[in-house]
Design an enzyme around this catalytic site. Structure first.
Site, PDB file in Angstrom:
ATOM      1  CG  HIS A 194      -8.031   4.621   4.388  1.00 17.37           C
ATOM      2  ND1 HIS A 194      -6.553   5.043   4.329  1.00 17.37           N
ATOM      3  CD2 HIS A 194      -8.222   3.779   3.391  1.00 17.37           C
ATOM      4  CE1 HIS A 194      -5.944   4.555   3.390  1.00 17.37           C
ATOM      5  NE2 HIS A 194      -7.004   3.630   2.791  1.00 17.37           N
ATOM      6  CG  HIS A 230      -3.323   2.706   5.658  1.00 17.23           C
ATOM      7  ND1 HIS A 230      -4.546   2.551   5.971  1.00 17.23           N
ATOM      8  CD2 HIS A 230      -3.476   2.027   4.269  1.00 17.23           C
ATOM      9  CE1 HIS A 230      -5.332   1.822   5.236  1.00 17.23           C
ATOM     10  NE2 HIS A 230      -4.558   1.817   3.872  1.00 17.23           N
ATOM     11  CG  ASP A 273      -2.297   0.790   0.884  1.00 17.30           C
ATOM     12  OD1 ASP A 273      -2.333   1.605  -0.170  1.00 17.30           O
ATOM     13  OD2 ASP A 273      -3.123   0.411   1.655  1.00 17.30           O
TER      14      ASP A 273
HETATM   15 ZN   LIG Z   1      -3.730   2.945   0.103  1.00 18.39          ZN
END
Ligand SMILES: [Zn+2]
Length: 282
Positions: free
Chosen positions: A116, A103, A8
């Site tokens: 998120h 994340h 990511d």
């Molecule tokens: Zn992402």
């Protein structure tokens, strides 16, 4: 030994705020940094004993990694329209999964950088069998259904602490310190990449001793969306039950079926944000 890398962008070394990940001049710098963090993980994996590495680009439109700069020993799953979302290419032949540049979850730590859950535009909270999850736990459960253990993560310190609540022994590279959702205290990416390489190598060396993350069937997802229009449109799928103005629930017998359905519902919810046929609302 086969290793899968889910890559990511929010947790890549050097990334501190959202605008760096959008399609603009800045983005070109950061997709290169993403490629280099991934290369560091690949290098560590091979040093630790991997013989095959497959990388799935999992951010945004899922084609951020610069393939021309990718470590030549790896293969890359790039592009969107994937029924398995961030895990396209994963199966039971792998011996470990790494999460590079990931994340924190939506509404987790207030310091987690660009936190998120899967789609910030529509997902407020995601629970699996009652447990609030971020992308890493959700993907690790899918990997677990193939008996593939989660062995390594890289990202900010708040994200790593969050993941360690579920996987206390996972190898990790902390590549920045979260200050706010859109601010971080950075270290130079060259130094971060050393951490990624060393810890990825250590992770692969002990991969055979790490247990897969097994979630008991049946699998129930509870998703709270950000808007009622997003939740309501997902009820076009017959097994989806409304549990509140913005929340829905569904249950499947096995994890991968549930994971794919979750992804399908998120796609519906994203497209419902401003009207599925393109009306522009306020
Ligand atoms: Zn992402």
């Amino acid at each position: 030994m086969k290793i899968f890398i889910s890559a990511d962008m929010e947790g890549i070394s050097g990334v501190a705020t959202n605008v760096q990940l959008k399609k603009n001049d800045e983005y070109q710098r950061f997709r290169r940094l993403m490629t280099l963090d991934v290369n560091a993980a690949i290098e560590g994996a091979f040093k630790g004993g991997a013989t095959e590495v497959v990388v799935a680009d999992g951010h945004g439109n899922m084609s951020n990694i610069l393939v021309e700069e990718l470590d030549e020993r790896a293969r890359l799953v790039s592009g969107n329209n994937r029924v398995m979302c961030q895990l396209q290419g994963l199966d039971e032949t792998f011996d470990g999964i790494m999460f590079v540049g990931h994340h924190g979850r939506e509404a987790g730590s207030d310091r987690a950088v660009i936190s998120h859950t899967l789609a910030g535009i529509c997902v407020g909270e995601m629970r699996i069998n009652g447990k609030v999850v971020g992308e890493t736990e959700m993907n690790a459960g899918a990997a677990g259904s193939f008996h593939v253990p989660p062995i390594f993560v890289s990202g900010d310190d708040a994200y790593v602490a969050e993941v360690k609540e579920t996987f206390p022994d996972i190898e990790a590279a902390v590549v920045k310190t979260g200050v706010d959702r859109f601010a971080a205290e950075l270290i130079p990416p060259a130094r971060a990449r050393k951490l990624i390489k060393e810890n990825a190598e250590a992770a692969v060396r002990k991969a055979s001793n790490i247990k897969p993350y097994l979630v008991e069937s049946p699998i129930t997802f509870d998703i709270e969306f950000k808007g009622p229009q997003q939740a309501l449109m997902t009820t076009t799928i017959p097994t989806v039950e409304k549990t509140g103005p913005k929340s829905i629930r569904f249950t499947c017998d096995d994890y991968m079926t549930a994971y794919k359905q979750m992804w399908g519902l998120v796609i519906i919810a994203m497209s419902a944000t401003n009207g599925v046929l393109g009306e522009v609302n306020a």
